[in-house]
Design an enzyme around this catalytic site. Structure first.
Site, short mmCIF file in Angstrom:
data_model
loop_
_atom_site.label_atom_id
_atom_site.label_comp_id
_atom_site.label_asym_id
_atom_site.label_seq_id
_atom_site.Cartn_x
_atom_site.Cartn_y
_atom_site.Cartn_z
N SER A 159 0.87 -1.18 0.00
CA SER A 159 0.00 0.00 0.00
C SER A 159 0.90 1.23 0.00
O SER A 159 2.08 1.13 0.38
CB SER A 159 -0.84 -0.02 1.29
OG SER A 159 -1.44 1.23 1.52
N TYR A 194 -1.72 -1.51 10.85
CA TYR A 194 -1.91 -1.72 9.41
C TYR A 194 -0.76 -1.10 8.61
O TYR A 194 -0.17 -1.76 7.75
CB TYR A 194 -3.25 -1.13 8.95
CG TYR A 194 -3.43 -1.26 7.45
CD1 TYR A 194 -3.70 -2.50 6.88
CD2 TYR A 194 -3.28 -0.16 6.60
CE1 TYR A 194 -3.84 -2.63 5.50
CE2 TYR A 194 -3.41 -0.29 5.23
CZ TYR A 194 -3.69 -1.53 4.68
OH TYR A 194 -3.80 -1.67 3.32
#
Ligand SMILES: NC(=O)c1ccc[n+]([C@@H]2O[C@H](COP(=O)([O-])OP(=O)(O)OC[C@H]3O[C@@H](n4cnc5c(N)ncnc54)[C@H](OP(=O)(O)O)[C@@H]3O)[C@@H](O)[C@H]2O)c1
Length: 260
Positions: free
Chosen positions: A141, A154
């Site tokens: 990401s 995360y």
């Protein structure tokens, strides 16, 4: 040494929705055989029925269980299904201050986003090395490039995916195996809903569609690109952080993560 066979088989984790589903459609269109992994068997079977002319093997598995990667590997070995392309895509996030989050969910996230990804890579690599050919796509990401207040675990998990992917990409030079790390920014999938972050600036400022992200990922993988960041805005964001003070980057990251 290069023992390529045709058609090739791709294993995609998290293929039941979002980016993984779009990747499954693209690989199917390009004539790959597919192994689709996610928890929801019904959804996977429905998807398998819609994919154009490809052979699809479905494995319903919760990859956050420590034994799950080994079980996937053994099932495919028993069925003599060699994996030519491994796409480690399954992952999720959870929104909130770390001290307020549910510990079990945070551990589950580490198990899925980090442990399962590393384990599947380690399990399928030896056969790829023996054949002298193979491709690995790890989905990280843009979160991988900075700390993420309000989603601390995360963001850290995606930093692992990026660092790990770049390291093994280097180790595998000259083996015939390529490693590509796909780093999407905000993307319209079930991710934001599951993470509880639909109302953050990050998603309100505009998200890419999953098909465009998957197309960029597939194209990058096929070209042997080690890092793929879909979208000009996301590329610019990552570049702009490189020379900025880390505390400033973390503070801006927090602002973007706040609820609108
Ligand atoms: N959407 C974004 O804004 C965004 C941005 C950057 C990176 N990413 C990354 O992109 C990847 C794909 O996410 P997405 O956006 O496409 O989200 P998504 O629509 O929620 O898809 C996630 C997929 O992972 C599967 N999955 C979730 N938990 C699992 C588990 N424990 N075991 C096995 N499979 C599991 C889900 O299927 P089941 O529920 O059936 O298991 C689903 O197929 C993730 O790694 C995510 O971190 C997303």
């Amino acid at each position: 040494m290069n023992q390529k066979h045709s058609p090739e088989t791709v294993l995609i984790t998290g293929a039941s929705s979002g980016i993984g589903l779009e990747l499954a459609r693209i690989f199917a269109q390009h004539g790959f055989k597919l192994v689709l992994v996610a928890r929801n068997r019904t959804k996977l079977l429905e998807i398998a029925a819609t994919l154009p002319g490809s052979s699809v093997h479905v494995i319903a598995k919760d990859l956050s269980h420590p034994r799950a990667p080994q079980e996937v590997f053994e099932e495919l070995r028993e069925k003599s299904i060699p994996i030519d392309v491994l796409v480690n895509n399954a992952g999720f996030g959870q929104y909130g201050k770390f001290a307020d989050t549910d510990l079990e969910t945070q551990v589950e996230m580490i198990e899925l986003n980090i442990v399962a990804l590393a384990a599947l890579t380690r399990l399928f690599l030896p056969d790829m090395l023996e054949r002298g050919t193979g491709k690995i796509m790890n989905v990280a990401s843009t979160a991988a490039f900075q700390a993420g207040p309000l989603m601390a675990v995360y963001y850290a998990s995606k930093a692992f995916v990026l660092s790990f992917s770049e390291a093994i990409e280097n180790e595998l030079h000259g083996t015939g195996i390529t490693v590509s790390c796909l780093c999407p920014g905000a993307t319209e999938t079930n991710f934001a809903d599951r993470a509880g972050m639909k109302d953050t600036w990050l998603f309100k400022l505009g998200a890419m569609d999953a098909k465009t992200v998957a197309e960029a990922g597939y194209a990058g993988l096929m070209k042997g690109k080690s890092l793929v960041i879909p979208g000009a805005k996301n590329k610019l964001l990552v570049q702009s952080e490189r020379l900025a003070p880390r505390k400033l980057v973390t503070a801006i990251s927090r602002k973007i993560q706040e609820q609108r």
